[in-house]
Design a protein around this motif. Structure first.
Motif, PDB file in Angstrom:
ATOM      1  N   ASP A 135       0.821  -1.213   0.000  1.00  0.00           N
ATOM      2  CA  ASP A 135       0.000   0.000   0.000  1.00  0.00           C
ATOM      3  C   ASP A 135       0.853   1.260   0.000  1.00  0.00           C
ATOM      4  N   GLY A 136       2.017   1.203   0.651  1.00  0.00           N
ATOM      5  CA  GLY A 136       2.867   2.383   0.734  1.00  0.00           C
ATOM      6  C   GLY A 136       3.313   2.903  -0.616  1.00  0.00           C
ATOM      7  N   PHE A 137       3.430   2.015  -1.591  1.00  0.00           N
ATOM      8  CA  PHE A 137       3.859   2.437  -2.923  1.00  0.00           C
ATOM      9  C   PHE A 137       2.861   3.394  -3.543  1.00  0.00           C
ATOM     10  N   TRP A 138       1.587   3.250  -3.226  1.00  0.00           N
ATOM     11  CA  TRP A 138       0.531   4.004  -3.889  1.00  0.00           C
ATOM     12  C   TRP A 138       0.174   5.300  -3.176  1.00  0.00           C
ATOM     13  N   GLU A 139       0.808   5.568  -2.030  1.00  0.00           N
ATOM     14  CA  GLU A 139       0.440   6.760  -1.257  1.00  0.00           C
ATOM     15  C   GLU A 139       0.806   8.041  -1.984  1.00  0.00           C
ATOM     16  N   THR A 140       1.985   8.045  -2.606  1.00  0.00           N
ATOM     17  CA  THR A 140       2.426   9.241  -3.342  1.00  0.00           C
ATOM     18  C   THR A 140       3.440   8.821  -4.385  1.00  0.00           C
ATOM     19  N   GLY A 141       3.457   9.529  -5.510  1.00  0.00           N
ATOM     20  CA  GLY A 141       4.462   9.274  -6.526  1.00  0.00           C
ATOM     21  C   GLY A 141       4.300   7.951  -7.241  1.00  0.00           C
ATOM     22  N   ALA A 142       3.067   7.457  -7.339  1.00  0.00           N
ATOM     23  CA  ALA A 142       2.826   6.207  -8.054  1.00  0.00           C
ATOM     24  C   ALA A 142       2.484   6.497  -9.511  1.00  0.00           C
ATOM     25  N   PRO A 143       2.822   5.596 -10.432  1.00  0.00           N
ATOM     26  CA  PRO A 143       2.471   5.816 -11.836  1.00  0.00           C
ATOM     27  C   PRO A 143       0.964   5.711 -12.050  1.00  0.00           C
ATOM     28  N   ASP A 144       0.505   6.284 -13.137  1.00  0.00           N
ATOM     29  CA  ASP A 144      -0.924   6.300 -13.456  1.00  0.00           C
ATOM     30  C   ASP A 144      -1.299   4.975 -14.102  1.00  0.00           C
ATOM     31  N   THR A 145      -1.429   3.952 -13.270  1.00  0.00           N
ATOM     32  CA  THR A 145      -1.773   2.615 -13.750  1.00  0.00           C
ATOM     33  C   THR A 145      -2.346   1.835 -12.581  1.00  0.00           C
ATOM     34  N   THR A 146      -2.467   0.523 -12.729  1.00  0.00           N
ATOM     35  CA  THR A 146      -3.078  -0.302 -11.693  1.00  0.00           C
ATOM     36  C   THR A 146      -2.130  -1.430 -11.294  1.00  0.00           C
ATOM     37  N   VAL A 147      -2.436  -2.035 -10.166  1.00  0.00           N
ATOM     38  CA  VAL A 147      -1.665  -3.198  -9.728  1.00  0.00           C
ATOM     39  C   VAL A 147      -1.709  -4.294 -10.779  1.00  0.00           C
ATOM     40  N   ASP A 148      -2.883  -4.557 -11.312  1.00  0.00           N
ATOM     41  CA  ASP A 148      -3.019  -5.634 -12.296  1.00  0.00           C
ATOM     42  C   ASP A 148      -2.186  -5.360 -13.543  1.00  0.00           C
ATOM     43  N   GLU A 149      -2.155  -4.111 -13.991  1.00  0.00           N
ATOM     44  CA  GLU A 149      -1.370  -3.794 -15.176  1.00  0.00           C
ATOM     45  C   GLU A 149       0.125  -3.930 -14.885  1.00  0.00           C
ATOM     46  N   LEU A 150       0.563  -3.485 -13.719  1.00  0.00           N
ATOM     47  CA  LEU A 150       1.964  -3.645 -13.372  1.00  0.00           C
ATOM     48  C   LEU A 150       2.333  -5.115 -13.215  1.00  0.00           C
ATOM     49  N   ALA A 151       1.425  -5.901 -12.671  1.00  0.00           N
ATOM     50  CA  ALA A 151       1.679  -7.337 -12.558  1.00  0.00           C
ATOM     51  C   ALA A 151       1.849  -7.964 -13.934  1.00  0.00           C
ATOM     52  N   ARG A 152       1.049  -7.525 -14.893  1.00  0.00           N
ATOM     53  CA  ARG A 152       1.163  -8.060 -16.252  1.00  0.00           C
ATOM     54  C   ARG A 152       2.511  -7.701 -16.874  1.00  0.00           C
ATOM     55  N   ARG A 153       3.007  -6.505 -16.582  1.00  0.00           N
ATOM     56  CA  ARG A 153       4.263  -6.051 -17.171  1.00  0.00           C
ATOM     57  C   ARG A 153       5.492  -6.656 -16.485  1.00  0.00           C
ATOM     58  N   ASN A 154       5.312  -7.198 -15.291  1.00  0.00           N
ATOM     59  CA  ASN A 154       6.453  -7.632 -14.477  1.00  0.00           C
ATOM     60  C   ASN A 154       6.313  -9.090 -14.035  1.00  0.00           C
ATOM     61  N   PRO A 155       6.296 -10.026 -14.976  1.00  0.00           N
ATOM     62  CA  PRO A 155       6.037 -11.419 -14.621  1.00  0.00           C
ATOM     63  C   PRO A 155       7.111 -12.047 -13.736  1.00  0.00           C
ATOM     64  N   VAL A 156       8.370 -11.682 -13.917  1.00  0.00           N
ATOM     65  CA  VAL A 156       9.419 -12.275 -13.089  1.00  0.00           C
ATOM     66  C   VAL A 156       9.289 -11.784 -11.651  1.00  0.00           C
ATOM     67  N   SER A 157       9.028 -10.493 -11.475  1.00  0.00           N
ATOM     68  CA  SER A 157       8.847  -9.948 -10.132  1.00  0.00           C
ATOM     69  C   SER A 157       7.622 -10.559  -9.456  1.00  0.00           C
ATOM     70  N   GLU A 158       6.577 -10.795 -10.234  1.00  0.00           N
ATOM     71  CA  GLU A 158       5.390 -11.467  -9.697  1.00  0.00           C
ATOM     72  C   GLU A 158       5.732 -12.867  -9.210  1.00  0.00           C
ATOM     73  N   ALA A 159       6.484 -13.597 -10.019  1.00  0.00           N
ATOM     74  CA  ALA A 159       6.830 -14.964  -9.640  1.00  0.00           C
ATOM     75  C   ALA A 159       7.698 -14.978  -8.383  1.00  0.00           C
ATOM     76  N   LEU A 160       8.685 -14.086  -8.324  1.00  0.00           N
ATOM     77  CA  LEU A 160       9.551 -14.026  -7.148  1.00  0.00           C
ATOM     78  C   LEU A 160       8.762 -13.701  -5.888  1.00  0.00           C
ATOM     79  N   THR A 161       7.797 -12.816  -5.992  1.00  0.00           N
ATOM     80  CA  THR A 161       6.967 -12.470  -4.839  1.00  0.00           C
ATOM     81  C   THR A 161       6.321 -13.706  -4.233  1.00  0.00           C
ATOM     82  N   ALA A 162       5.987 -14.665  -5.074  1.00  0.00           N
ATOM     83  CA  ALA A 162       5.254 -15.851  -4.624  1.00  0.00           C
ATOM     84  C   ALA A 162       6.143 -17.050  -4.312  1.00  0.00           C
ATOM     85  N   ASP A 163       7.341 -17.126  -4.931  1.00  0.00           N
ATOM     86  CA  ASP A 163       8.104 -18.369  -4.765  1.00  0.00           C
ATOM     87  C   ASP A 163       9.544 -18.171  -4.336  1.00  0.00           C
ATOM     88  N   GLY A 164       9.957 -16.931  -4.007  1.00  0.00           N
ATOM     89  CA  GLY A 164      11.337 -16.661  -3.643  1.00  0.00           C
ATOM     90  C   GLY A 164      11.597 -16.809  -2.153  1.00  0.00           C
TER      91      GLY A 164
END
Length: 388
Positions: free
Chosen positions: A330-359
């Motif tokens: 949540d802290g990422f979205w408080e200020t200075g966040a890009p004009d997009t959504t969590v779902d869109e960023l997740a789509r653009r960042n598949p490796v980071s998504e995978a690491l979040t779940a299995d690292g």
């Protein structure tokens, strides 16, 4: 989980210290000046740290987050600008830009090293991009050759987040010798520590001088009449912390040599466990200090990964889940966040998504143990995976 468990292995404690830290603290105490203006410990540490990392100058600061903020501020990052950061990193990397009023733009990381994907960074460049911030994840250098080319092609400076990379080398050069600003952390878990603290290395004296002003409320070191030349804050490190860091720096080389040996063994052992993928290594990084021993269990899912880490801890391993993708806090979205959504960023960042779940990562103190304990780590992990 299994019933008959082997005894928990013994690992060295962290932080490590001896009489060198004690003597440094007494030296700082008895000099009669406990802050950097008038004392000598901070000045001397800065000289030693800069020389060790091949930098023109170094500036000691209160912590690693402030080191990043200061580095970005020296480069003119502020409202209306953007900073490209890895999606997979500790959130200070993004918040350093966001606290300055800039927009943090997360891009994906490479699947082998978990460091910034330079091609993804290139695609994210806009006319508002003011800095590109690679993170040398777990002490593994990001692709500095490709980043230097991207910087030269676009005119956008690189700021190295070297919080994990004390003593690391890229083609024989340490972070301070690569021609860009680098920011380090001395937080309690880091490869050298005073509990908290940070440093910024500079390739030139002019950027150091501006940073000094901004880290000391905009006030020159020799000022006696309160002429504050710039805006700034108080990021000054104290003399006691600097005295401890001088001792920590002196033993860093020996610790890195041990971790390099143990990490090579652990990587081989982990790779032999079905379903386990250790962090890869770019051979151009010819010295890796191994802030963490990182690996993935692809497909395990976040809930089962969390259960596995809990079991590893119960079996005596200092194991942790890895960082969440920055946009999943949540802290990422408080200020200075890009004009997009969590779902869109997740789509653009598949490796980071995978690491979040299995690292998963193990504390670097495990790599200061003997070879027997390294074999124990692999055996415990294999047992825990089988039980899971």
């Amino acid at each position: 989980m299994s019933g008959n468990r082997r005894p928990a292995p013994e690992f060295p404690a962290w932080p490590q210290y001896d009489d060198a830290e004690r003597e440094g603290l007494i030296r700082a105490l008895e000099q009669g000046q406990w802050w950097r203006i008038g004392g000598s410990e901070v000045d001397t540490f800065e000289e030693e740290f800069a020389a060790y990392h091949g930098a023109e100058r170094a500036l000691a600061v209160t912590n690693g987050t402030h080191a990043l903020e200061l580095a970005l501020q020296v480069l003119g990052v502020g409202p209306g600008s953007e900073v490209i950061v890895p999606a997979f990193t500790f959130i200070s990397s993004s918040q350093a830009a966001q606290r300055l009023g800039a927009v943090a733009v997360p891009v994906d990381v490479a699947p082998e090293t978990y460091c910034l994907d330079v091609a993804a960074a290139a695609e994210a460049v806009t006319p508002r991009t003011r800095a590109i911030m690679p993170v040398h994840m777990a002490g593994h250098f990001a692709d500095m050759d490709a980043l230097d080319k991207l910087s030269a092609d676009t005119g956008i400076p690189v700021v190295q987040d070297a919080a994990h990379a004390h003593g690391a080398q890229w083609r024989g050069k340490r972070a301070g010798a690569l021609g860009s600003i680098a920011a380090f952390s001395f937080q309690n878990g880091k490869l050298m520590t005073a509990g908290e603290g940070g440093a910024v290395t500079f390739p030139d004296n002019a950027s150091y001088e501006e940073a000094f002003l901004r880290h000391s409320c905009g006030r020159p070191q020799t000022d006696r009449r309160y002429f504050h030349r710039t805006s700034g804050s108080n990021f000054r490190l104290n003399e006691f912390s600097a005295s401890v860091l001088r001792a920590q720096l002196a033993r860093l080389d020996g610790q890195i040599a041990t971790r390099e040996e143990r990490a090579a063994l652990l990587r081989r052992l982990l790779a032999d466990i079905p379903g386990v993928v250790p962090q890869g290594r770019d051979e151009r990084a010819d010295r890796v200090p191994h802030y963490m021993a990182m690996f993935r269990v692809p497909g395990i899912g976040e809930d089962r990964r969390n259960a596995l880490v809990d079991d590893l801890v119960a079996r005596g391993l200092p194991a942790f889940v890895v960082f969440r993708a920055v946009y999943r806090s949540d802290g990422f979205w408080e200020t200075g966040a890009p004009d997009t959504t969590v779902d869109e960023l997740a789509r653009r960042n598949p490796v980071s998504e995978a690491l979040t779940a299995d690292g998963i990562w193990l504390h670097h103190r495990t790599l200061l143990a003997g070879e027997r304990q390294i074999h124990d780590i692999a055996e415990i992990l294999a047992d825990a995976l089988a039980a899971l």
